[in-house]
Design a protein around this motif. Structure first.
Motif, short mmCIF file in Angstrom:
data_model
loop_
_atom_site.label_atom_id
_atom_site.label_comp_id
_atom_site.label_asym_id
_atom_site.label_seq_id
_atom_site.Cartn_x
_atom_site.Cartn_y
_atom_site.Cartn_z
N GLU A 23 40.88 65.77 39.34
CA GLU A 23 41.84 64.74 39.71
C GLU A 23 41.53 64.21 41.11
O GLU A 23 40.86 64.88 41.91
CB GLU A 23 43.26 65.31 39.66
N ALA A 24 42.03 63.01 41.39
CA ALA A 24 41.81 62.40 42.70
C ALA A 24 42.99 61.52 43.06
O ALA A 24 43.61 60.90 42.18
CB ALA A 24 40.52 61.58 42.71
N GLY A 25 43.29 61.45 44.35
CA GLY A 25 44.37 60.59 44.82
C GLY A 25 44.05 60.00 46.17
O GLY A 25 43.31 60.60 46.96
N GLY A 26 44.58 58.83 46.45
CA GLY A 26 44.37 58.19 47.74
C GLY A 26 44.80 56.74 47.69
O GLY A 26 45.27 56.25 46.66
N GLU A 27 44.63 56.04 48.80
CA GLU A 27 44.92 54.61 48.84
C GLU A 27 43.82 53.86 48.11
O GLU A 27 42.64 54.04 48.41
CB GLU A 27 45.02 54.14 50.29
N VAL A 28 44.19 53.00 47.18
CA VAL A 28 43.21 52.27 46.38
C VAL A 28 42.91 50.93 47.06
O VAL A 28 43.81 50.12 47.30
CB VAL A 28 43.73 52.03 44.94
N VAL A 29 41.62 50.72 47.37
CA VAL A 29 41.16 49.48 47.99
C VAL A 29 39.97 48.96 47.20
O VAL A 29 39.44 49.65 46.35
CB VAL A 29 40.76 49.70 49.47
N PHE A 30 39.55 47.72 47.51
CA PHE A 30 38.37 47.17 46.83
C PHE A 30 37.35 46.71 47.85
O PHE A 30 37.69 46.30 48.96
CB PHE A 30 38.75 46.02 45.89
N ASN A 31 36.07 46.81 47.47
CA ASN A 31 34.96 46.38 48.31
C ASN A 31 34.15 45.34 47.55
O ASN A 31 33.78 45.55 46.39
CB ASN A 31 34.08 47.57 48.69
N THR A 32 33.84 44.21 48.21
CA THR A 32 33.19 43.08 47.54
C THR A 32 31.67 43.05 47.73
O THR A 32 31.03 42.08 47.33
CB THR A 32 33.77 41.76 48.05
N SER A 33 31.08 44.09 48.32
CA SER A 33 29.63 44.10 48.50
C SER A 33 28.93 44.17 47.15
O SER A 33 29.37 44.86 46.22
CB SER A 33 29.21 45.30 49.35
N MET A 34 27.79 43.47 47.05
CA MET A 34 27.03 43.46 45.79
C MET A 34 26.07 44.64 45.70
O MET A 34 25.66 45.03 44.61
CB MET A 34 26.26 42.14 45.67
N THR A 35 25.65 45.18 46.84
CA THR A 35 24.76 46.35 46.87
C THR A 35 25.27 47.30 47.95
O THR A 35 26.20 46.98 48.69
CB THR A 35 23.31 45.95 47.20
N GLY A 36 24.64 48.47 48.03
CA GLY A 36 24.99 49.41 49.09
C GLY A 36 26.05 50.41 48.71
O GLY A 36 26.77 50.92 49.58
N TYR A 37 26.15 50.75 47.42
CA TYR A 37 27.21 51.69 47.02
C TYR A 37 27.05 53.06 47.68
O TYR A 37 28.05 53.74 47.96
CB TYR A 37 27.30 51.82 45.49
N LYS A 118 42.61 41.87 41.61
CA LYS A 118 43.63 40.82 41.69
C LYS A 118 45.01 41.42 41.97
O LYS A 118 45.79 40.87 42.76
CB LYS A 118 43.64 40.03 40.38
N HIS A 119 45.30 42.55 41.35
CA HIS A 119 46.59 43.21 41.54
C HIS A 119 46.74 43.66 43.00
O HIS A 119 47.81 43.47 43.60
CB HIS A 119 46.70 44.41 40.60
N ILE A 120 45.67 44.24 43.57
CA ILE A 120 45.73 44.70 44.96
C ILE A 120 45.86 43.51 45.91
O ILE A 120 46.60 43.57 46.90
CB ILE A 120 44.47 45.53 45.29
N ARG A 121 45.16 42.41 45.60
CA ARG A 121 45.26 41.22 46.45
C ARG A 121 46.69 40.67 46.46
O ARG A 121 47.18 40.19 47.49
CB ARG A 121 44.31 40.13 45.96
N GLU A 122 47.35 40.74 45.32
CA GLU A 122 48.70 40.18 45.22
C GLU A 122 49.77 41.13 45.75
O GLU A 122 50.71 40.71 46.42
CB GLU A 122 49.00 39.82 43.76
N LYS A 123 49.61 42.41 45.43
CA LYS A 123 50.64 43.41 45.78
C LYS A 123 50.32 44.20 47.03
O LYS A 123 51.21 44.81 47.64
CB LYS A 123 50.85 44.38 44.61
N GLY A 124 49.03 44.22 47.42
CA GLY A 124 48.62 45.00 48.59
C GLY A 124 47.99 46.32 48.19
O GLY A 124 48.19 46.82 47.07
N ALA A 125 47.19 46.89 49.11
CA ALA A 125 46.60 48.21 48.87
C ALA A 125 47.73 49.21 48.67
O ALA A 125 48.75 49.15 49.35
CB ALA A 125 45.72 48.61 50.05
N MET A 126 47.54 50.10 47.72
CA MET A 126 48.60 51.07 47.44
C MET A 126 48.01 52.40 46.99
O MET A 126 46.84 52.49 46.63
CB MET A 126 49.56 50.53 46.38
N ARG A 127 48.85 53.41 47.03
CA ARG A 127 48.41 54.75 46.64
C ARG A 127 48.20 54.82 45.13
O ARG A 127 48.93 54.18 44.36
CB ARG A 127 49.44 55.78 47.08
N GLY A 128 47.19 55.59 44.74
CA GLY A 128 46.89 55.76 43.33
C GLY A 128 46.47 57.19 43.03
O GLY A 128 46.01 57.91 43.92
#
Length: 361
Positions: A23-37, A118-128
């Motif tokens: 299991e894993a938990g934390g603040e869910v964010v998104f990264n738009t980089s195309m490379t560099g994972y 899209k959900h994070i952009r509209e609602k904001g970063a949140m815990r997941g």
């Protein structure tokens, strides 16, 4: 194995687990980089966060031991649309899946990452919270997400900083003391490239301890969490300002701004990616920058008699850089060292070296 991501607002996403089956938990964010994972995974600034990669296919070039920004992956979890079943690159040593498994990091794929972003952009970063298996209790998982600590008020620097000082590069014209708030290796590499002796110190080091080593310059690094939760670092910065040239990057920029009398605030969903346009207000040049932060400095809170704004984000007009009008100090919110991202702003390391040269003139 089936997996489910539950967000604190009740939204759920179903997918399949890979990497470490836990299991894993934390603040869910998104990264738009195309490379560099791999660089993203190992960036200490992501401590406490589950990262969603918006590029749809991840893992196709594998993992190697050179493209790392710290000793191990720092994210709490990884979310992708599709994990590549094969990897092909002459530098690759292992697959992304094996790499995550070795380091105890959960990944989840076949998630609709466009919908999640899209959900994070509209609602904001949140815990997941991500759990494994069939017939999971969704309400219980949402409750687990809500029980996780919020990013605001968290001191995560103490988790990622080095436990003792170490030498990155021994020989150099100038001695630079790097205060490790979660430093990326590429910052150290850029300093080393410019002939600096690079010494790294724990974030809990005192100003007296740092000055006793007689550095020619001091760099406050990037790092995770809330800058307002780091009074010991702000106090250290206040005692160092004016003594030697100082350069701040990302969290280091926020710490220096707080030390100069400013305030910080949490962004709705943060800036994470390698395509953020930033304008230099003095040259009027626009550069594309790498960014990774969830907090920003309030420009109206800075004492304008001492501090001037140097850079502005062209996406949302947030503050991206400052310099002191009288003292050898400047800082930027973006990442001039890249890793991953464009190298448009590596010249700032040259500017730092120039400040040290001027102080010795």
């Amino acid at each position: 194995m089936k997996a489910l991501l539950a967000l604190e607002d009740g939204r759920i996403f179903r997918g399949y687990a890979f990497g470490a089956l836990k299991e894993a938990g934390g603040e869910v964010v998104f990264n738009t980089s195309m490379t560099g994972y791999q660089e993203i995974l190992t960036d200490p600034s992501y401590k406490g966060q589950i990262v969603t990669l918006t590029y749809p296919l991840i893992g196709n070039y594998g993992v190697n031991s050179s493209d790392v920004e710290s000793a191990r992956p720092q994210v709490e979890g990884l979310i992708v649309r599709e994990k590549s079943s094969i990897f092909s690159n002459w530098r690759a040593e292992k697959s992304l899946e094996v790499y995550l498994e070795e380091h105890g990091i959960l990944g989840i794929e076949r998630i609709d990452t466009r919908a999640l972003t899209k959900h994070i952009r509209e609602k904001g970063a949140m815990r997941g919270f991500i759990a494994l298996g069939d017939n999971l209790d969704v309400e219980a998982l949402v409750a687990k997400a809500r029980s996780l600590p919020e990013m605001s008020g968290q001191d995560l620097v103490k988790v990622v900083t080095t436990s003792k000082p170490y030498l990155w590069q021994e020989k150099g014209t100038f001695k630079v003391a790097v205060i490790d708030c979660g430093v990326k290796f590429n910052i150290l590499r850029e300093l080393a490239k410019r002939g600096c002796r690079v010494e790294v110190y724990p974030a809990f080091s005192t100003a007296k301890e740092i000055l006793a080593t007689k550095p020619d310059g001091i760099l406050f690094s990037n790092g995770p969490g809330d800058p307002a939760a780091l009074p010991y670092l702000v106090e250290c910065a206040q005692q160092l300002i004016g003594k030697v040239p100082i350069f701040g990057i990302c969290l280091g920029h926020q710490i220096l701004s707080l030390a100069l009398g400013g305030n910080t605030f949490k962004l709705k969903f943060g800036h994470h990616g390698g395509n953020h346009p930033v304008k230099d207000l003095f040259t009027e040049r626009v550069t594309v920058t790498a960014q990774n932060h969830g907090f920003a400095v309030d420009p109206t809170s800075l004492p304008r008699e001492d501090v001037e704004i140097t850079h502005l984000n062209l996406n949302d007009h947030t503050l991206e850089g400052i310099r002191h009008k009288k003292l050898p100090l400047f800082s930027v919110q973006f990442h001039p060292e890249a890793g991953p991202g464009p190298h448009d702003t590596t010249y700032l390391f040259d500017n730092f070296v120039s400040l040290m040269e001027e102080s010795h003139a």
